[in-house]
Design an enzyme around this catalytic site. Structure first.
Site, PDB file in Angstrom:
ATOM      1  N   ASP A  34       0.825  -1.216   0.000  1.00  0.00           N
ATOM      2  CA  ASP A  34       0.000   0.000   0.000  1.00  0.00           C
ATOM      3  C   ASP A  34       0.857   1.263   0.000  1.00  0.00           C
ATOM      4  OD1 ASP A  34       1.045  -0.095   2.523  1.00  0.00           O
ATOM      5  OD2 ASP A  34      -0.848   0.277   3.573  1.00  0.00           O
ATOM      6  N   LYS A 190      11.667  41.104 -14.500  1.00  0.00           N
ATOM      7  CA  LYS A 190      10.544  40.369 -15.082  1.00  0.00           C
ATOM      8  C   LYS A 190       9.297  40.540 -14.230  1.00  0.00           C
ATOM      9  CE  LYS A 190      11.536  35.919 -12.826  1.00  0.00           C
ATOM     10  NZ  LYS A 190      10.318  35.756 -12.056  1.00  0.00           N
ATOM     11  N   THR A 224      11.498  30.854 -16.734  1.00  0.00           N
ATOM     12  CA  THR A 224      12.245  32.053 -16.359  1.00  0.00           C
ATOM     13  C   THR A 224      13.577  32.123 -17.096  1.00  0.00           C
ATOM     14  OG1 THR A 224      11.238  32.222 -14.165  1.00  0.00           O
ATOM     15  CG2 THR A 224      13.415  33.203 -14.431  1.00  0.00           C
TER      16      THR A 224
END
Length: 310
Positions: A34, A190, A224
């Site tokens: 699991d 920016k 970027t």
């Protein structure tokens, strides 16, 4: 001194162990059906100084849980001291409230690491230096700058260089590298319209006819840096390369960089390189194993770590 490797970046752990001429501690870090994490230390660690190497990179939550369970196993095995060696500290970008009702997850992770039993932390180029203060245990934040600077000198020594920060937040980092190289500094201004996207607005500094080196602590989507390289070329730069400590490179970042104006992006092996990264024509790897190993040796010997950067 013992070195224990979890599963996020075993090649780096092996390189560190080889540098220190020590074997990796025998351990089993596996999962039940699991996906529960189970850790078993297969040799005696009582009274030992143990270093656990694990980057909390993708899948971040799984690797973080492995790290925490390892701490508990070592603590219950009576290790004298446990040092978390985290070359890439995930969740570091969540270091402040970015808006109403948002978490500071970098602090939460720090609390979890401390509560799980770590006695100290060794990491590399934190996204923001103040994260060191999130820990209530000794924390050493190494800088990749000496490794990056040496590689820049080896590969760009005869060029007219300009070190470029891709955003205003990285100016301090870029300035330090520019000073080591005796190079000029430029800054990309920016505006980020939404998460994961950036729009380059302006270049501050003289880049015309010069070789530009973008410097940053991490690259994720690559937007970027690709936009920054495009802006530099638009302003007359002769070439644009990049040196980044942590190559997160999620989603389509590798393809984006491959088709960009970035001549070569150099990243460290703080995060295990995917097959796509290894095959990318303009991405290369630089190892930080000697730097991490030397810091680990000095921590174990109780000698100065900061003198590594004098």
């Amino acid at each position: 001194m013992k070195i224990l490797a979890c599963n996020s970046n075993r090649p780096l752990a092996e390189a560190i162990a080889a540098y220190l001429d020590l074997p990796l501690t025998k351990a089993s870090v596996r999962r039940f059906s699991d996906m529960e994490v189970f850790v078993e230390i297969l040799e005696n660690v009582r009274g030992e100084d143990v270093f656990v190497i694990q980057s909390t990179s993708y899948p971040a939550n799984d690797h973080l849980m492995e790290l925490l369970v390892c701490f508990d196993a070592l603590k219950r095995g009576s290790a004298r001291r446990i040092t978390a060696v985290i070359p890439y500290y995930g969740y570091a970008r969540q270091d402040r409230k970015s808006g109403p009702r948002t978490p500071i997850s970098a602090k939460l992770v720090a609390n979890m690491i401390t509560a799980a039993g770590a006695d100290r932390v060794l990491t590399l180029d934190l996204h923001s230096g103040q994260i060191q203060g999130f820990f209530d245990i000794p924390t050493d934040n190494l800088y990749a700058a000496p490794v990056l600077v040496k590689d820049i000198q080896d590969h760009h020594s005869r060029q007219d260089l300009v070190v470029v920060s891709p955003d205003v937040g990285g100016v301090v980092r870029a300035r330090q590298i520019a000073q080591r190289l005796d190079a000029d500094l430029a800054i990309i201004d920016k505006r980020r319209e939404r998460a994961g996207h950036s729009e380059v607005m302006n270049v501050i500094g003289d880049v015309e006819g010069r070789d530009c080196i973008l410097v940053d602590d991490m690259v994720d989507s690559g937007g970027t840096h690709c936009n920054a390289a495009e802006a530099l070329m638009r302003h007359g730069a002769r070439s644009a390369s990049a040196y980044v400590t942590h190559g997160v490179l999620s989603g389509g970042a590798v393809a984006r960089i491959a088709s960009s104006h970035i001549e070569m992006m150099t990243i460290t092996d703080s995060i295990l390189a995917t097959e796509a990264v290894q095959q990318a024509p303009n991405i290369r790897l630089l190892t930080i194993a000697p730097l991490m190993a030397e810091a680990m040796r000095r921590i174990s010997d109780e000698s100065s770590v900061s003198s590594l950067f004098d």
